[in-house]
Design an enzyme around this catalytic site. Structure first.
Site, PDB file in Angstrom:
ATOM      1  N   GLY A  35       4.597  -1.251   3.071  1.00  0.00           N
ATOM      2  CA  GLY A  35       3.909   0.023   2.896  1.00  0.00           C
ATOM      3  C   GLY A  35       4.635   0.970   2.738  1.00  0.00           C
TER       4      GLY A  35
ATOM      5  CG  HIS B 188      -0.221  -0.100   2.523  1.00  0.00           C
ATOM      6  ND1 HIS B 188       0.147   0.746   3.090  1.00  0.00           N
ATOM      7  CD2 HIS B 188       0.340  -1.179   3.542  1.00  0.00           C
ATOM      8  CE1 HIS B 188       1.131   0.615   4.800  1.00  0.00           C
ATOM      9  NE2 HIS B 188       0.658  -0.039   4.486  1.00  0.00           N
ATOM     10  CG  ASP B 189      -0.624   4.353   0.875  1.00  0.00           C
ATOM     11  OD1 ASP B 189      -1.845   4.984   0.956  1.00  0.00           O
ATOM     12  OD2 ASP B 189      -1.006   3.669   2.203  1.00  0.00           O
TER      13      ASP B 189
END
Length: 241
Positions: free
Chosen positions: A120, A102-103
């Site tokens: 992440g 994520h991200d």
């Protein structure tokens, strides 16, 4: 565009012209994909983040550019906060089993070999090469044209233009083969060699950065700015500074 048998395309997905989604691949909701991307069998693009803070009701995104290749079993997760985004640029090659959490922000022409993994909030800059089974800790950065050796454990930033290898990862010298193949001039490479020498000479890091910035090389300036912007420190062979 082609979509193979048993592939799943969820709601609120945008696929550009010429994309090829193979059998049993899954494109999850809130994914935006540019043109001529190839997604192989059993890859999952845009899945929910593996983040304990994530709320399933959050609307977050996966944004992918053009002409990328996602081989079998690749996983890419969407952002973990409302309106957050995981971004992948153009002409990247993610080999079997690679994972982008994520991200993350992945620049253009990045290669991630088999089972390379980004935690992440990782940033990987343009032209970096992550070899097989590389593991990158959350919030780390991998610099432009970096080469990361197989099985490397990265817990600090990996310097641009350099080879980083080991557990934990340490800079081992310039990525000379990659620089030459990418068209860097002899003058640019010579300047980077001098900058690398300054960086690992005895003395304060601040003084080394000052001397690097005085060399009048935009490539060396990029290296110095990357180091100055580090929040986790950078992978180097000498004692911690």
């Amino acid at each position: 565009m082609s979509i193979g048998p048993c592939a799943v395309i969820e709601e609120d997905v945008e696929l550009g012209e010429g994309c090829a989604i193979a059998a049993h691949a899954v494109i999850k909701r809130h994914t935006r994909m540019g043109v001529r991307n190839r997604v192989a069998e059993h890859a999952v693009i845009g899945g929910d983040p593996q983040d304990l803070k994530f709320q399933p009701g959050h609307r977050s995104y996966t944004e992918i550019g053009d002409e990328n290749v996602f081989r079998e079993g690749v996983t890419v997760h969407r952002g973990s906060r409302e309106n957050a985004r995981t971004r992948i640029g153009n002409r990247c090659f993610l080999m079997v089993g690679a994972h982008v959490a994520h991200d993350c922000v992945v620049g253009d022409q990045v290669v991630m070999a088999n089972s390379a993994t980004l935690a992440g909030e990782v940033t990987v800059q343009e032209g970096a090469f992550l070899s097989g089974f590389v593991a990158v800790h959350q919030f780390c950065r991998v610099g432009r044209m970096a080469m990361i050796g197989g099985l490397t454990k990265l817990v600090q930033d990996a310097l641009p233009f350099c080879i980083t290898d080991g557990n934990p990862g340490r800079a081992r010298g310039l990525n000379l083969t990659g620089l030459r193949r990418s068209g860097f001039s002899r003058e640019e490479i010579a300047a980077l060699k001098e900058a690398y020498r300054l960086l690992y000479a005895r003395g304060p890091l601040a003084e080394a950065l000052k001397r690097m910035k005085s060399m009048g090389s935009t490539t060396v300036d990029e290296l110095a700015d990357f180091i100055a912007g580090s929040t986790r420190g950078f992978a180097h062979p000498g004692p911690d500074r």
